[in-house]
Write an enzyme that holds these catalytic residues in place. Structure first.
Site, PDB file in Angstrom:
ATOM      1  N   GLN A 134      32.283  22.708   2.398  1.00 11.53           N
ATOM      2  CA  GLN A 134      31.943  21.415   2.994  1.00 11.53           C
ATOM      3  C   GLN A 134      30.459  21.133   2.804  1.00 11.53           C
ATOM      4  OE1 GLN A 134      31.711  21.615   7.179  1.00 11.53           O
ATOM      5  NE2 GLN A 134      31.880  19.420   7.541  1.00 11.53           N
ATOM      6  N   GLY A 135      30.099  19.973   2.247  1.00  7.57           N
ATOM      7  CA  GLY A 135      28.697  19.615   2.041  1.00  7.57           C
ATOM      8  C   GLY A 135      28.269  18.480   2.946  1.00  7.57           C
ATOM      9  N   SER A 137      25.587  19.158   5.971  1.00  4.60           N
ATOM     10  CA  SER A 137      24.206  19.376   6.405  1.00  4.60           C
ATOM     11  C   SER A 137      23.246  19.445   5.225  1.00  4.60           C
ATOM     12  CB  SER A 137      24.096  20.690   7.183  1.00  4.60           C
ATOM     13  OG  SER A 137      24.802  20.614   8.382  1.00  4.60           O
ATOM     14  N   SER A 169      29.142  27.395   3.977  1.00  3.92           N
ATOM     15  CA  SER A 169      29.980  28.592   3.994  1.00  3.92           C
ATOM     16  C   SER A 169      30.956  28.546   2.835  1.00  3.92           C
ATOM     17  CB  SER A 169      30.763  28.666   5.309  1.00  3.92           C
ATOM     18  OG  SER A 169      29.870  28.793   6.385  1.00  3.92           O
ATOM     19  N   GLU A 254      37.958  19.244  12.623  1.00  5.82           N
ATOM     20  CA  GLU A 254      37.160  20.438  12.894  1.00  5.82           C
ATOM     21  C   GLU A 254      37.184  20.767  14.385  1.00  5.82           C
ATOM     22  OE1 GLU A 254      32.976  20.146  11.975  1.00  5.82           O
ATOM     23  OE2 GLU A 254      32.757  22.323  11.952  1.00  5.82           O
ATOM     24  N   GLU A 394      23.138  21.671  22.227  1.00  9.42           N
ATOM     25  CA  GLU A 394      22.432  20.504  22.757  1.00  9.42           C
ATOM     26  C   GLU A 394      23.179  19.219  22.397  1.00  9.42           C
ATOM     27  OE1 GLU A 394      21.057  23.086  21.159  1.00  9.42           O
ATOM     28  OE2 GLU A 394      20.062  23.958  22.898  1.00  9.42           O
TER      29      GLU A 394
END
Lengths: 411, 373
Positions: A134-135, A137, A169, A254, A394
């Site tokens: 998965q791309g 971030s 990952s 997710e 957060e």
């Protein structure tokens, strides 16, 4: 008969029986190598080979992708993945290695991709022959995901991609990546589009995968650099400028709140696999000498351990209560707490384990005197991956405060 | 035995909870509650213990006061999870009433199979437990009352609803063990001394017994207490969960309206995140309350374990939610006129009552880890 089996439709009941029979004869057995705690930390080809063989066998038997239509390589069944998952968990089979493919890429491609693309990509995704990553971030886009800068420029009927994705990952094993790209620099949200891009077949031809080394010393995730990678427009999912909406499909799945049930297997614990739970914690305390007693006799340790036990059991009961509508105040109130609580509880348990170990918590995997083989300090360090990845704690608290408690948005 | 997935919280339980919510909101909304119980702010005030006495008969008529009586003894046979739902709503309203005390007495009497006393509960008698000593020990059987020659002597402390109760279920040392005694408030030799408590929504006192003639309802009081205390802890925790939810929602409303620095307070993460943490703690306690309530009916061998978890969790939550509710209200939250202090005081009272968090965790450790060497 299990509670869920009692509620089976005739199709589910027949399928459940089939799964049980198949699993009774086709459990892959003990792994030849030590497995990582989760598929996201698969490090070696030996680990991957064993796990891919298992996923392929489970797919060929119809236990993976069963709710997807046959035209895209699925089983064409209705609400049967849940049944297969329950039976695979019960049979304590290994986890499925193509976790990002099954959990995020498959539903996203299925709901937003063109027919030809689905027919081409999904069968090898379900079988685990093609690993996905998965791309999302980037160095400059973490919690603020919509600020991604990796750019796709239209040249004729091709797209040319340049930029930098991180925390990826499984990229070192991946054939394909789902990717959120900027196609228009003048609009933050409407300037995003969603694609699938090749990784392994494009290595050295516009794609570079470099391992990032975690604070534990392990690899497992990567940075991926794109330099003039050319792809066809047929790799685009949904319309140009709809990337943010497509990404919401990915994120919903997710978080376990998507339309499709993710194929799941698990429960096989190879001997060295170690989990940060309170059962292991209490065992550690019992095995840690304190004079002529043990840490499990120390009232402060007992109090702290019971705090963890209570939080762990509270989370399990939250999950149970989330299925009792009469005992809920807001439909998303409990589901949205899951990831935050699970990650913080296991972090606190690992932290407490280091307190119990005392100076022995300084000993790592290579030290023969390390308690539990040095797994606790490793788990403690790794726990920060959990409280940061997939929305930091957060950000999770913002989401809960804004979506559930309706407090004003903090951005 | 295993628990049903829905905690035994079925349609009847949901209806009871909704009925209770409406009853408490209609009978005593928070402004009326404040007017009723908070008329005298002076720190050295005499305890008022004000409550709506006429609300008792209404609750008796609804069948609520006998919900803890076993079906075989003339009760209604609703699951404990349903009773927890009712008590949760009582806590949300911070309703001053001896309902919880009477329910708790009912559970102990049920465990003691004290049919005559249970008949009185069914008939609408107000009752309470008098089982705590001057040290405030919550260990079953730690009593300052002794029984000899047919007479009770001594004092029970921290007795809830002491001035409201018509009957006391007293634990006393009999020489051979712990006996339970069912004592009418107007018996010769019985005196109630009210405690000047901080909590404005409750009544508490000391029960002084001087040569009170009595016969035990059971000689094996310890067994009855050990069987029934999980229900007591669980229901008190349910009250705390309801009160916590009021504290959360009231504080969230306030920080959404109140503006500083041109923003509502809740915009700031230093305010928002602690309130999310309050919600996380409420939900943990609530899930554990229904799990414990269900265990009492369906998995009694684990009832104590799960009830310790519920009360320990609720105690931690009550302390935290109370602190945040005052702090996030700022200056106004520190004043007598703001209703927040009513819940703050009720929660701080509940936090320690029938065992604080560390006491319950210590008992839980004895079960899960084994007694400490």
């Amino acid at each position: 008969m299990s509670e869920s089996a009692r509620k089976d439709t005739p199709e589910q009941a027949e399928f459940r029986q089939y799964c049980q029979n198949w699993l009774a004869n086709n459990h892959p057995g003990e792994p030849p190598v030590r497995l990582s705690l989760s598929p996201l930390e698969i490090m070696t080809n030996d680990q991957l080979g064993y796990l891919q063989a298992w996923q392929k066998a489970a797919y060929d038997a119809g236990l993976v992708g069963c709710d997807y239509p046959e035209a895209v390589g699925g089983g064409g069944r209705e609400d049967c993945q849940r049944v297969a998952n329950e039976e695979m968990l019960r049979a304590k089979t290994p986890y499925l290695p193509n976790v990002i493919g099954l959990g995020m890429a498959a539903p996203t491609v299925f709901f937003h991709g063109q027919e030809a693309l689905k027919e081409r990509l999904l069968p090898r995704l379900f079988s685990g022959e093609d690993i996905w990553c998965q791309g999302f971030s980037e160095p400059g886009a973490g919690s603020d995901l919509a600020s991604v800068q990796t750019f796709a420029e239209k040249k004729g009927d091709k797209w040319v991609i340049n930029g930098h994705k991180v925390w990826t990952s499984l990229a070192h094993f991946a054939e394909w990546m789902i990717i959120l790209l900027r196609t228009d620099k003048s609009h933050k949200y409407e300037g995003l589009s969603y694609f699938v891009v090749p990784i392994k077949s494009a290595l050295g031809k516009g794609v570079t995968v470099r391992p990032l080394i975690k604070i534990t010393g392990e690899t497992g995730f990567n940075e991926v650099i794109f330099e003039n990678l050319e792809i066809d427009d047929s790799h685009r999912l949904d319309q140009l400028g709809k990337g943010w909406q497509v990404a919401m499909t990915t994120l919903a799945h997710e978080r376990g709140a998507g339309q499709m049930v993710t194929p799941r297997s698990g429960g096989l614990k190879s001997k060295a696999t170690h989990a940060s739970n309170s059962t292991n914690l209490i065992e550690l305390a019992r095995n840690t000498p304190r004079g002529d007693k043990t840490a499990a006799d120390d009232p402060l340790v007992r109090d702290a351990m019971m705090k963890s036990v209570i939080r762990e059991w509270g989370l399990a009961q939250n999950q149970r209560r989330s299925r009792v509508p009469a005992l809920q105040d807001h439909p998303m109130r409990l589901p949205l707490q899951n990831k935050l609580l699970a990650s913080e509880i296991s972090q606190d348990i690992a932290s407490l384990a280091l307190d119990i170990e005392g100076p022995a918590s300084s000993l790592y995997l290579g030290d023969p005197n390390a308690p539990d083989g040095g797994q606790w300090p490793m788990a403690y360090m790794n726990s920060y991956g959990m409280t940061i990845a997939a929305g930091t704690s957060e950000v999770q608290r913002n989401i809960l405060g804004e979506r559930v408690l309706n407090m004003p948005k903090s951005k | 035995m295993t628990q049903p997935n829905d905690y035994g919280f079925g349609e009847e339980a949901a209806l009871l909870k909704e009925q209770a919510r409406k009853f408490f909101a209609d009978t005593l909304p928070v402004d009326a509650l404040h007017a009723l119980v908070a008329d005298d702010p002076t720190p050295d005030r005499q305890p008022s213990g004000a409550w709506l006495e006429e609300s008792w008969q209404a609750m008796v008529d609804l069948g609520w006061t006998m919900l803890s009586v076993p079906e075989a003894a003339g009760g209604l046979g609703l699951p404990v999870a349903a009773v927890a739902g009712l008590v949760e709503e009582q806590g949300k309203a911070a309703f001053p009433s001896p309902l919880l005390s009477t329910l708790c007495a009912g559970y102990v009497l049920g465990a003691a199979q004290a049919q005559a006393a249970l008949d009185e509960i069914v008939a609408g008698t107000i009752a309470t437990l008098a089982i705590t000593n001057a040290q405030g020990s919550w260990q079953a059987g730690d009593s300052d009352v002794t029984y000899a020659d047919g007479k009770l002597n001594g004092t029970a402390s921290y007795v809830q609803d002491a001035r409201r109760a018509q009957r006391f279920l007293v634990s006393a040392n009999t020489g051979g063990g712990i006996g339970l005694f069912w004592i009418a408030a107007d018996t010769a030799g019985v005196t109630v001394e009210a405690d000047a408590i901080i909590d404005l929504t409750r009544d508490q006192g000391r029960l002084v017994l001087q040569d009170v003639a009595a016969t035990p309802v059971t000689d094996n009081g310890l067994a009855a207490l050990n069987q029934a205390m999980p229900a007591v802890w669980t229901l008190l925790a349910a009250d705390m969960v309801g009160a916590g939810e009021w504290q959360l929602q009231t504080t969230v409303d306030y920080v959404t309206q109140r503006q500083q620095f041109d923003k509502p307070l809740g915009f700031f993460q230093a305010v928002k995140h602690p309130l999310v943490d309050v919600m996380l703690q409420i939900d943990e306690a609530k899930s554990l309350v229904y799990n414990a309530a269900c265990a009492i009916d369906a998995e009694p061998e684990k009832a104590a374990q799960f009830a310790h978890m519920a009360k320990a969790s609720a105690s931690g939550m009550a302390g935290y939610a109370s602190g945040r509710s005052v702090q996030c209200h700022g200056g106004i939250g520190f004043t007598w006129e703001c209703y927040v202090h009513l819940y703050f005081k009720r929660q701080k009272h509940s936090q320690m009552l029938f065992g604080d968090g560390s006491w319950h965790r210590a008992r839980l450790a004895d079960i899960l880890v084994g007694a400490a060497a």
